[in-house]
Enzyme design. Structure first.
Site, PDB file in Angstrom:
ATOM      1  CG  HIS A 102      -2.814  -2.427  -3.894  1.00 55.59           C
ATOM      2  ND1 HIS A 102      -2.974  -1.412  -3.511  1.00 55.59           N
ATOM      3  CD2 HIS A 102      -2.323  -2.435  -5.334  1.00 55.59           C
ATOM      4  CE1 HIS A 102      -2.812  -0.442  -4.237  1.00 55.59           C
ATOM      5  NE2 HIS A 102      -2.405  -0.996  -5.559  1.00 55.59           N
ATOM      6  CG  ASP A 132      -3.483  -0.537  -0.226  1.00 56.03           C
ATOM      7  OD1 ASP A 132      -2.721  -1.503  -0.160  1.00 56.03           O
ATOM      8  OD2 ASP A 132      -3.853   0.149  -1.236  1.00 56.03           O
ATOM      9  CB  SER A 209      -0.173   1.132  -6.456  1.00 57.86           C
ATOM     10  OG  SER A 209      -1.446   1.261  -6.930  1.00 57.86           O
TER      11      SER A 209
END
Length: 462
Positions: A102, A132, A209
């Site tokens: 993402h 992911d 992230s």
């Protein structure tokens, strides 16, 4: 439960941010001056110092769409541009970086800030949206410092952990906490959920992230992925053992689309990759390899895991010969195996023709991608084909077509779908190998050029 990926912040969030890079020269100077290690240099300081050089910060612009159905007088979707950001970790000295999917999804150009403050760009190599995870390649000669790897099968609730990331644009921010729980399954939405996550109390924010979760030895034990919306000190990371398994599968799938070597292997406790199966007539079998052999080196790369083997052949191109050093019993041997172009025996005739005639592997752009592209460029394209690989020496390569470009059309026909491409490649005029005009989208521009398509033999009929 609401969870949020931690990669995005708007430009408004970053108005007062001045990004700086971590430096440890002052501490090193004091240690050298006093001749002894300061009590301030705790295990946490040592762990961060060990891991930080392999952490990179990723930046790129992407389009975020919001449904406007609930707004008075509004309909359809609203789009806004945001400065996406996240973090990655270098797992191979040639510049292969693991991050969250993402973080790089729909980013036109991935900009990278290294630990020393220098900048470069990266390209997406392989991805697994369901887990992911993504692998990107830094542009540059390297070698790059790599992250020390730990394991996630022996983690303990309560042990200290450290997170490093690009929190709100503050590059190389470090936070500490403990492992709060293990084996958490976290739903994100109706179609996606994370499984078997590490829960931690380390501070995780937008921009973290894809960054590493470290143990007190400075080894990566997880990849930070999400935070609990509205909560404090509740964040989650994908265990590193799961990450490495997924990345290995991603790279193997990417390699298999390009060429065939014809072997399957598994890790071996004493190092190397143990051959467990061979394709009859494949280049590995022709090179003399047998089940039970242990591959120790590929070219100059020492092999210590299935991931290292997959990465060692990632830079190869179809038709290359790889030098393989292997052990059989107590003896060490050397052989050469070829990377046979996989498109020769592809079960998809359109993919085989695209690889032969143009020199590209492609996938449909999809409705969501096309909407974002049209919104950003103020166009109304019906669709396109995203380039996922380019064959060296091909017509596409000669015209500098890149991975990530969107093929819009060839000659006078649109390539809105794979069905369109099949019709074009089987057209009598195209089969003769003309010098054809092509159209692509790169970032926010529509470009065109001319390429000499390969002539198809008369035996290749649809």
């Amino acid at each position: 439960m609401g969870t949020a990926n931690c990669d995005l912040a708007s430009a408004e969030d970053l108005q007062s941010v001045t990004a700086t890079s971590y430096r440890n020269s002052a501490s090193e100077s004091r240690t050298a001056h006093t001749g002894r290690r300061s009590n301030r240099e705790t295990p946490t300081v040592t762990a961060i110092r060990r891991a930080a050089p392999s952490v990179v910060n990723l930046h790129g612009q992407k389009t975020i769409r919001q449904t406007a159905a609930s707004m008075a007088g509004a309909s359809g979707d609203l789009a806004r541009q945001v400065n996406g950001m996240g973090t990655g970790v270098v797992i191979d000295q040639r510049g292969y970086v693991v991050t969250n999917y993402h973080v790089v999804e729909d980013v036109y150009e991935i900009n990278v800030t290294l630990h020393d403050g220098s900048t470069t760009t990266a390209e997406l190599v392989a991805s697994d949206p369901s887990n992911d995870l993504a692998l990107v390649k830094l542009r540059g000669a390297g070698p790059y410092p790599t992250i020390p790897r730990g394991h996630s099968d022996d983690l303990m609730v309560g042990e200290p952990v450290i997170a490093i990331g690009n929190a709100f644009g503050y590059v190389h921010t470090s936070t500490t906490g403990i492992i709060s729980a293990l084996h958490r399954d976290i739903p994100v939405n109706e179609t996606q959920s994370y499984r078997d996550l590490i829960q931690t109390s380390a501070g995780i924010n937008p921009g973290n992230s894809g960054g590493p979760l470290l143990n007190i030895d400075g080894e990566i034990i997880g990849v930070n992925v999400a935070v609990r919306v509205g909560a404090q000190q509740i964040a989650f990371a994908i265990p590193i053992d799961q990450v490495l398994d997924t990345v290995t599968e991603m790279v193997n799938r990417h390699n298999d689309r390009r060429f065939v070597i014809g072997l399957q292997g598994q890790s071996y406790r004493e190092g190397g990759l143990q051959v467990v199966d061979l394709i009859d007539g494949g280049s590995a079998q022709r090179g003399g390899l047998k089940p039970g052999d242990r591959i120790m080196k590929v070219d100059q790369d020492r092999i210590n895991s299935p991931l290292q083997y997959a990465l060692s052949v990632l830079d190869a191109t179809p038709g290359d010969e790889l030098r393989v050093e292997f052990q059989r019993g107590n003896e060490t041997y050397e052989t050469f195996v070829s990377t046979v172009p996989s498109m020769q025996n592809s079960s998809d005739p359109t993919a085989a023709l695209a690889w032969q005639v143009i020199g590209v592997a492609v996938r449909p752009a999809g409705d969501a991608f096309t909407r974002r592209m049209n919104s950003q460029m103020q166009t109304n394209y019906r669709g396109g084909l995203v380039v996922t690989d380019v064959r060296p020496g091909s017509a596409a390569d000669e015209q500098s077509i890149r991975v990530g470009d969107v093929l819009l059309g060839i000659h006078s026909w649109q390539t809105s779908s794979l069905a369109d491409l099949a019709e074009i490649l089987n057209h009598p005029e195209i089969r003769q190998g003309p010098n054809a005009k092509f159209y692509i989208v790169r970032r926010d521009q529509t470009l065109y050029g001319h390429m000499q398509l390969a002539v198809q033999s008369s035996s290749k009929r649809r």
